[in-house]
Motif scaffolding. Sequence first.
Motif, PDB file in Angstrom:
ATOM      1  N   THR A  52      14.662  36.568 -36.822  1.00  0.00           N
ATOM      2  CA  THR A  52      14.729  37.393 -38.033  1.00  0.00           C
ATOM      3  C   THR A  52      16.022  37.079 -38.773  1.00  0.00           C
ATOM      4  O   THR A  52      17.048  36.775 -38.166  1.00  0.00           O
ATOM      5  CB  THR A  52      14.667  38.901 -37.701  1.00  0.00           C
ATOM      6  OG1 THR A  52      15.743  39.230 -36.831  1.00  0.00           O
ATOM      7  CG2 THR A  52      13.337  39.271 -37.050  1.00  0.00           C
ATOM      8  N   THR A  53      15.951  37.151 -40.095  1.00  0.00           N
ATOM      9  CA  THR A  53      17.112  36.824 -40.916  1.00  0.00           C
ATOM     10  C   THR A  53      16.878  37.348 -42.329  1.00  0.00           C
ATOM     11  O   THR A  53      15.887  37.999 -42.615  1.00  0.00           O
ATOM     12  CB  THR A  53      17.377  35.295 -40.919  1.00  0.00           C
ATOM     13  OG1 THR A  53      18.631  35.036 -41.557  1.00  0.00           O
ATOM     14  CG2 THR A  53      16.265  34.522 -41.604  1.00  0.00           C
ATOM     15  N   ARG A  54      17.796  37.030 -43.228  1.00  0.00           N
ATOM     16  CA  ARG A  54      17.638  37.366 -44.652  1.00  0.00           C
ATOM     17  C   ARG A  54      16.971  36.206 -45.370  1.00  0.00           C
ATOM     18  O   ARG A  54      17.191  35.049 -45.029  1.00  0.00           O
ATOM     19  CB  ARG A  54      19.010  37.597 -45.301  1.00  0.00           C
ATOM     20  CG  ARG A  54      19.808  38.749 -44.764  1.00  0.00           C
ATOM     21  CD  ARG A  54      21.198  38.855 -45.403  1.00  0.00           C
ATOM     22  NE  ARG A  54      21.968  37.603 -45.346  1.00  0.00           N
ATOM     23  CZ  ARG A  54      22.089  36.718 -46.332  1.00  0.00           C
ATOM     24  NH1 ARG A  54      21.532  36.912 -47.500  1.00  0.00           N
ATOM     25  NH2 ARG A  54      22.802  35.622 -46.170  1.00  0.00           N
ATOM     26  N   ALA A  55      16.180  36.516 -46.381  1.00  0.00           N
ATOM     27  CA  ALA A  55      15.520  35.471 -47.167  1.00  0.00           C
ATOM     28  C   ALA A  55      16.548  34.541 -47.802  1.00  0.00           C
ATOM     29  O   ALA A  55      16.296  33.351 -47.966  1.00  0.00           O
ATOM     30  CB  ALA A  55      14.627  36.091 -48.242  1.00  0.00           C
ATOM     31  N   GLY A  56      17.717  35.079 -48.155  1.00  0.00           N
ATOM     32  CA  GLY A  56      18.742  34.280 -48.802  1.00  0.00           C
ATOM     33  C   GLY A  56      19.626  33.501 -47.847  1.00  0.00           C
ATOM     34  O   GLY A  56      20.482  32.728 -48.293  1.00  0.00           O
ATOM     35  N   ALA A  57      19.444  33.659 -46.548  1.00  0.00           N
ATOM     36  CA  ALA A  57      20.262  32.927 -45.580  1.00  0.00           C
ATOM     37  C   ALA A  57      19.944  31.439 -45.655  1.00  0.00           C
ATOM     38  O   ALA A  57      18.801  31.045 -45.892  1.00  0.00           O
ATOM     39  CB  ALA A  57      20.016  33.453 -44.167  1.00  0.00           C
TER      40      ALA A  57
END
Length: 134
Positions: A52-57
């Motif tokens: 899981t992560t941020r879309a902007g990562a």
Amino acid sequence: MSRAAVQLSFGVRTFLARLHTATLTTLRSDGTPHVTPVRFTFDAATGLARVTTRAGARKARNVAAGGPTARVALCQADGFRWVTLEGRAAVTDDPARLAEAVRRYTARYRAAPPTPPDMVVVEISVERVLSLNL
């Protein structure tokens, strides 16, 4: 992405169950590697690893930019022992897939992952497993 069971030795299964941080390697548009520490889950029955992560990562953007042929490597190491999971990856914000990723993360790490508003999951269809000293 197709998913198939991944056969693992007892040593590899046991090692992957340990709560080590792993590194996720993705490729930038110029072909250079981007390596970042991550927590992850892996389901050997379906051959699917999740981060899981941020879309902007950067890692999510690299995978998304790679399209359906994006390839990644996820490596968990401890001293001279390590396991690398390699395969094709995709990024999704599908609510059901995010919920499953959060459920698995919470079960593994006994705490929910960070939940930024632009949360996505990088799903890795594992095609190759490499290991040392397991």
